[in-house]
Every structure is written in C-alpha cells, then in structure tokens.
Design a protein around this motif. Structure first.
Motif, PDB file in Angstrom:
ATOM      1  N   UNK A 122       0.820  -1.276   0.059  1.00 41.36           N
ATOM      2  CA  UNK A 122      -0.088  -0.096  -0.147  1.00 41.36           C
ATOM      3  C   UNK A 122       0.845   1.218  -0.113  1.00 41.36           C
ATOM      4  N   UNK A 123       2.176   1.275   0.597  1.00 37.04           N
ATOM      5  CA  UNK A 123       2.734   2.518   0.798  1.00 37.04           C
ATOM      6  C   UNK A 123       3.552   2.634  -0.856  1.00 37.04           C
ATOM      7  N   UNK A 124       4.043   1.655  -1.326  1.00 38.02           N
ATOM      8  CA  UNK A 124       4.327   1.607  -2.814  1.00 38.02           C
ATOM      9  C   UNK A 124       3.376   2.156  -3.646  1.00 38.02           C
ATOM     10  N   UNK A 125       2.190   2.089  -3.188  1.00 36.31           N
ATOM     11  CA  UNK A 125       1.057   2.328  -4.288  1.00 36.31           C
ATOM     12  C   UNK A 125       0.777   3.887  -4.117  1.00 36.31           C
ATOM     13  N   UNK A 126       1.002   4.385  -2.941  1.00 43.06           N
ATOM     14  CA  UNK A 126       0.666   5.746  -3.011  1.00 43.06           C
ATOM     15  C   UNK A 126       1.753   6.776  -3.559  1.00 43.06           C
ATOM     16  N   UNK A 127       2.873   6.062  -3.699  1.00 44.89           N
ATOM     17  CA  UNK A 127       3.917   6.795  -4.275  1.00 44.89           C
ATOM     18  C   UNK A 127       3.756   6.562  -5.803  1.00 44.89           C
ATOM     19  N   UNK A 128       3.213   5.335  -6.347  1.00 44.40           N
ATOM     20  CA  UNK A 128       3.085   5.209  -7.600  1.00 44.40           C
ATOM     21  C   UNK A 128       1.890   6.222  -8.296  1.00 44.40           C
ATOM     22  N   UNK A 129       0.915   6.141  -7.171  1.00 47.90           N
ATOM     23  CA  UNK A 129      -0.184   7.161  -7.696  1.00 47.90           C
ATOM     24  C   UNK A 129       0.402   8.467  -7.722  1.00 47.90           C
ATOM     25  N   UNK A 130       1.184   9.010  -6.549  1.00 43.71           N
ATOM     26  CA  UNK A 130       1.665  10.376  -6.690  1.00 43.71           C
ATOM     27  C   UNK A 130       2.693  10.450  -8.083  1.00 43.71           C
TER      28      UNK A 130
ATOM     29  N   UNK B  98      -7.141   2.266  -3.780  1.00 42.13           N
ATOM     30  CA  UNK B  98      -6.498   1.218  -3.147  1.00 42.13           C
ATOM     31  C   UNK B  98      -5.464   1.511  -1.870  1.00 42.13           C
ATOM     32  N   UNK B  99      -5.443   2.625  -1.622  1.00 41.21           N
ATOM     33  CA  UNK B  99      -4.754   3.033  -0.339  1.00 41.21           C
ATOM     34  C   UNK B  99      -5.669   2.997   0.708  1.00 41.21           C
ATOM     35  N   UNK B 100      -6.746   3.363   0.623  1.00 38.98           N
ATOM     36  CA  UNK B 100      -7.738   3.391   1.974  1.00 38.98           C
ATOM     37  C   UNK B 100      -9.036   2.873   1.619  1.00 38.98           C
ATOM     38  N   UNK B 101      -9.559   2.201   0.621  1.00 35.55           N
ATOM     39  CA  UNK B 101     -10.811   1.695   0.444  1.00 35.55           C
ATOM     40  C   UNK B 101     -11.020   0.427   1.015  1.00 35.55           C
ATOM     41  N   UNK B 102     -12.429   0.222   1.679  1.00 33.01           N
ATOM     42  CA  UNK B 102     -12.449  -0.743   2.528  1.00 33.01           C
ATOM     43  C   UNK B 102     -12.293  -2.105   1.997  1.00 33.01           C
ATOM     44  N   UNK B 103     -12.628  -2.470   0.557  1.00 30.79           N
ATOM     45  CA  UNK B 103     -12.378  -3.517  -0.038  1.00 30.79           C
ATOM     46  C   UNK B 103     -11.005  -3.649  -1.129  1.00 30.79           C
TER      47      UNK B 103
END
Length: 667
Positions: free
Chosen positions: A232-240, A481-486
C-alpha cells in the motif's frame, strides 16, 4: 503410435522450425538435453522473502549482504575451530563490505602480503562452497568479466592434489604481485553475495517511514534476481508519480509525520519550499500540537524551530489531502466512500463532527481554508500550491525511473514454487468465500481475477495508449487502493487519519479489520485462497506482510496450521518497540523453510569499524524429507518442457520433417 507422433510434429512444425535456429543440429539439440537433465538434479536455489522494509536502507542492504546470517553460518562451518571468532568475524565483514574493510586493513596490517595470501585462500574456499549447487555456466555468468577465467580456475581446480598445488599457488601469488589483490578480493566478495541468494522476493512497502527508499531502489536496480508484490505504501508513491493529488498529499504528509524528508527532497528533488511558505502564512498562529512529528530512533535531532515548521507543514498538507480525497469520494459514488468526505460532516460553529449518527467535539478546531458551503474546494492559494507540488512530482526523473522499476519487477501477487505471495490480503466474505470487488464501474472480480485486473489497472495509469477516460479512472483508483474498505492493500472499515488528528474519543480511531484478517488463522481459509490461485502441492503456503507481528505479545507469525506465514516483523525503526524485533527473512532452500528473526541493526559504519552484525535467530518452519532439487521447482517444470520440445526437435530431424541447418548458412 507412430502416426500420432507424426501428427503432433506436423502441428508443432512452425515452432520446431524456430527452435532449430537455436539448435541447428542433432548434436547440439542432444547436448542441450544432456545439460538440462543434469541441471534438474542440482539442489534448488535459495530464495529469500522479505516484507515491509519501509526505507531502512542500511539494515536492508546488510541483511542481503550477510544473506540473513547464512554467510556467517557457512564461514563457521568451513573454518570451525581453525579460526578464532574474531578472525571469522573479520572475514565476514570483508565479504559484506570489501571496499571499506580493505581500507581499514591496509591502514593497520603490518604484513599486507601475508594477509592477502591468507585471505584470498579463505575467500576462494567460501566462494567454492556457495557456488557448489549451481552449474558452471550459471556461476560463470555471475563472474565479473575481468576475473572470470581466473576465478573459474580457482573454483574448479583441486588445490589438494600435489600436481595442482604449485599451479594454484602461482595464481594467488601473481594476483598479489601484479597489484590486483584488492580488486580480486572485491570481485570474490561480490560473487559470494550474489550466489548465496538465488532469488529475492519483496512482499511490498519499500517506501515511507525510513529515510532511504530511493537508496534501496538504486540498489535493487543492479540486483541480480528479484521481484516485488506491491504494498500500500508503494501504491501511494506510484499514484503520486501518476499525478494523483490525494496521493501526493499522502506521501508528503507521511514524510512529515515521521520527520523524514530525505527521500522527497534529496532522493527525488521535490521542492517543499512553497508548502513551507504557505504553511507559515496560513497556520502561523495555530499551535498544531497534534501535528508534531513522530521521532523514532532513526530520526535526526530537530530543534524547536524545525519541529514547529514541520508541524505547520504537516497540518497544511493534511487539510489539503482531506479535501482532495473528499472530491474523489464524491466523484466516484461506486466506491461507497462518500461518508469519508468528513469536512461535509463538521458543524463549524459548534466545533463538532457527526460520525455514524453520533456527534463528537473536535480539538484543534481551526480550519481557516475550509469554506463550510464548499468544504472540499481548495482555496486559490491551496490550488496554486498543489499545482506546484504536482509539477515537482511530474518532472522528477529519478522518481519515475524508480516507479518504472517497480512496474518492471512487480505485480499484485506472485506464485513461486508452491508459495502464493501478496502484500496484505485477499478480500473475503464473512463465510470465508472470495468477495467480489468492483474496480471498474460495473465490473466485479474476486480472488485471482481481482488481483490480476487490479494490477492491469495500475499499469494502465502509466501507459500513453490507454484511453483518456480509463487512464483518469486508473489514476483516481490509487486512492481507493490506499484506503478503500475492499482494497486488497487495505481491507479495513476506514482509515481513521482524520479522527486521530482531530477527535479525542478513541472509539472513533478504531479501524475494523476485514474478514481476511479475522479468518486467516483458519487452515480452511488458506486452502480456499490457495485453490483459487491454482497453487498445488503438499507443502504450499501463503506468504504476506503488511500487519506487524507482535512478538512481545506472543503472536506467532506462522498461522493456519503452517499454511500462512506473516513476515512483517517490524523492519522499520518506528515499529521496533511495538513488535519487539526488527524484521524477518523467510529462507526457502533445498532442505526446507526457515524463518530468520532479526534484532535491530546499529549502522553500516559500526558493522565496518567494529564488525557488528545483525543478531538473528532461526526457526525451522518446515523441513523436507529429501533435499529438494531443481526438478521439484517451477524452473524444473520449465526445463522439463524444454527437454520435451528438444526431444520433439530431434524426432523431426531424424524422421525428415526438418533438415539440420548448416552453421555457415545460419550465420
């Protein structure tokens, strides 16, 4: 039977014709079959699994350099009582950090010639041991070109035979007399490091908390064989890096929260001066007490002025993050997250917020940039700041280079040798069945299809040939993906960041874990997931990280009757007190699975100067009744298919379907 064989050959003739380009004669095809059959009977290579590295570059690199304690174990086995403990420690440090250690040795050693002579023999002995499970061809490919021939001679000649002793001795002495001893020692040390780990699996979260994510990725760019299952932490950097403003805010907020701006500013050249200016102008009179950074053992000392500025910047970017997220939640009602646009729920006059039908008082009720009528709209100043920050992320060449590396080596899940790897979870229903999750509007997937299509969406965000609408949705989806319940990377009822900042009542801080985390102790759950991903075999496992194992509270990382292994042991210094340890490495070698538990690492400097090493303890997870060979692995299955294809090529040659090629013509 013959007709059946002929029919099969005729069906595959086009493929066999292409294969004949690589093996143009019966002799060459036969030789390759012999080579492949021999490889099948070698011991399987050693795989290392690590998770949740969180920017701890020095500890991470040291664990790889010492192969999670395996090099020290080999040195102990090879030299036993023939070397003192201090001498074995010196040899290990030389293998880990050859360049730095050589400088120290040359500054203190009185008889450097004698030291070179002894040390080269020792290194060759270690190198011969770690290379013994590989073919000469594979070892040769791992050798530096300038020393390849010499190292091969030393590795494959028996120095105990009388007629070889002089030959062996001359090679060593010539290396020293020609002034190449330093370079040769460095080359041998690097070969040992390379061969002792055949493949590295990283189960996500290279980024955040620690200072050196960019250093880790620079290191991984040159690493010989690795893969990553995105966290999840890789994903927010990818999103950024894809331009998602909510992810940009999250990345900056987390960096400020842990007083770690090294990766942002020094690693990727992100300009935070506009944020500092805006924060001082907007929140200069705000105490911002809840936004002071969390200082860990790895944080640099900060004076009060710096702490104060960090807190102001922290609050400024957090407010913008909540606005940017709120806009996305309203834009995408299919996410069912409109209730998390929390600025809509505040009574700004009373200083309260309504959550799930209950009113709570806010502390730090100062929101100078929030318009109660349009609470998620950025002010002109905030919009200008976000434009500047977005531009800074978009033009960071090194960030985009590293994200490309994650895309090249990564995916949402992986299956290797009977092990299913993913970072966090697989969404489940209450009864343990696979839960369908809507990722594209109107398109739902579960289990393997969910993970595959999520990975495809992530890649779509970075492809210029993706249609505009689909690409914009993919970029937005990084926030879900970072904070969604599912989300398989989050899988909780909510991310209570806002509540922790602004609401004292701790009942609002609770994040209800998804069904995967509630049911993962059950063997039936692990079996259902493994079946869904097509993982077979008697000794199959799920391996993941994400949630730190609380060793101090007696939690066991091995769950579901041994079928699920959680390897997040708190590599990050921020978690050391919480977990009681400093990370795990799961090692899968030819004898079975071992879980290596690490104690905290002091520093690379201490390791070089004082010979300190990470203290690691090994727990046997599962041992095989027989030594596993290459034939027992995924690679073995590929080789068996190659052998089958080559046998078909031989048949085609011998029965006249194809003619052997003349090498001169082929060239």
């Amino acid at each position: 039977m013959m007709n059946m064989k002929h029919e099969e050959i005729e069906q595959d003739l086009r493929y066999l014709d292409l294969l004949s380009l690589s093996f143009p004669t019966i002799a060459e095809a036969s030789t390759e079959i012999i080579n492949l059959q021999a490889i099948l009977h070698l011991p399987k290579g050693t795989e290392h699994f690590m998770a949740d590295i969180h920017g701890e570059d020095e500890a991470f690199q040291h664990v790889l350099k010492n192969a999670s304690g395996n090099i020290k174990r080999k040195v102990n086995e090879l030299f036993g009582n023939s070397l003192r403990e201090s001498e074995k420690c010196e040899l290990c440090t030389l293998i880990y950090y050859p360049e730095q250690k050589l400088e120290l040795v040359k500054a203190t050693e009185k008889d450097i010639y004698d030291w070179y002579h002894i040390t080269l023999y020792q290194l060759v002995k270690v190198c011969r041991d770690v290379s013994s499970k590989y073919t000469r061809s594979k070892v040769r490919k791992a050798l530096p070109k300038e020393f390849s021939y010499i190292i091969q001679e030393l590795l494959h000649e028996d120095s105990q035979e009388d007629d070889k002793i002089a030959y062996y001795k001359v090679i060593i002495e010539t290396i020293i007399s020609t002034g190449r001893a330093d370079d040769f020692i460095i080359a041998l040390a690097n070969v040992i490091q390379r061969l002792v780990i055949d493949q590295l699996h990283i189960l996500g979260d290279i980024y955040d908390r620690g200072p050196g994510a960019h250093i880790i990725l620079d290191f991984m760019e040159k690493y010989h064989n690795w893969d990553i299952q995105w966290g999840n932490h890789d994903i927010i950097w990818m999103g950024a890096s894809a331009g998602n403003n909510a992810c940009i805010c999250s990345v900056i907020r987390l960096s400020l929260r842990y007083a770690n701006l090294v990766t942002l500013e020094e690693g990727y050249g992100i300009n935070l001066v506009p944020l500092a200016t805006f924060a001082m102008e907007t929140y200069g009179d705000d105490p911002c007490e809840e936004f002071y950074p969390r200082l860990t053992g790895g944080s640099k000392e900060m004076d009060e002025k710096t702490l104060r500025l960090t807190a102001l910047m922290h609050k400024a970017i957090a407010i913008i993050q909540f606005k940017e997220e709120g806009k996305l939640f309203e834009k995408h009602p299919e996410w069912k997250m409109q209730n998390r646009a929390l600025f809509n729920n505040i009574d700004y006059e009373k200083g309260t917020i309504l959550l799930d039908g209950k009113e709570y008082p806010l502390h730090g009720n100062n929101f100078p940039t929030v318009d109660p009528k349009h609470p998620n709209e950025l002010t002109p100043e905030e919009q200008d700041l976000m434009n500047r920050l977005n531009h800074s992320f978009m033009v960071s060449e090194k960030l985009h280079k590293h994200i490309k590396l994650l895309l090249q080596h990564g995916c949402m899940y992986g299956v290797y040798n009977g092990n299913l790897l993913f970072h966090a979870s697989i969404p489940l229903n209450e009864d343990g069945s696979l839960k369908e999750v809507e990722i594209y509007p109107g398109k739902k997937y579960a289990g393997k299809e969910l993970m595959h299509n999520t990975g495809m969406m992530i890649r779509a965000a970075f492809q210029n040939d993706t249609c505009k609408e689909e690409r914009e949705y993919a970029i937005d989806y990084f926030t879900y993906l970072w904070c969604g319940p599912d989300s398989p990377l989050f899988n909780k009822s909510k991310m209570s960041t806002f509540e922790r900042y602004f609401i004292t009542d701790k009942e609002t801080h609770h994040e209800e874990k998804g069904n995967y985390f509630k049911l993962r102790d059950q063997e039936t759950t692990a079996d259902r997931i493994l079946d869904a991903f097509g993982v077979t075999g008697e000794n199959r496992h799920i391996i993941n990280g994400h949630v730190p194992v609380h060793v101090t509270k007696g939690e066991n990382p091995i769950k579901a009757n041994g079928k699920l292994i959680v390897i997040d042991g708190g590599f990050s210094q921020a978690y050391h007190k919480e977990t009681g340890i400093a990370g795990y490495t799961l090692v899968y070698h030819s004898r079975g699975l071992q879980l290596v538990q690490h104690e905290p690492f002091t520093s690379t400097n201490d390791a070089i100067l004082q010979g300190t090493d990470i203290v690691s303890t090994t727990q046997i997870v599962e041992m095989s009744s027989h030594r596993m060979l290459v034939s027992d692995t995924d690679k073995g299955a590929e080789i068996k298919q190659q052998i089958k294809d080559l046998e078909a090529l031989l048949y085609a040659y011998r029965h006249g379907f194809l003619k052997e090629r003349d090498r001169q013509i082929r060239k």
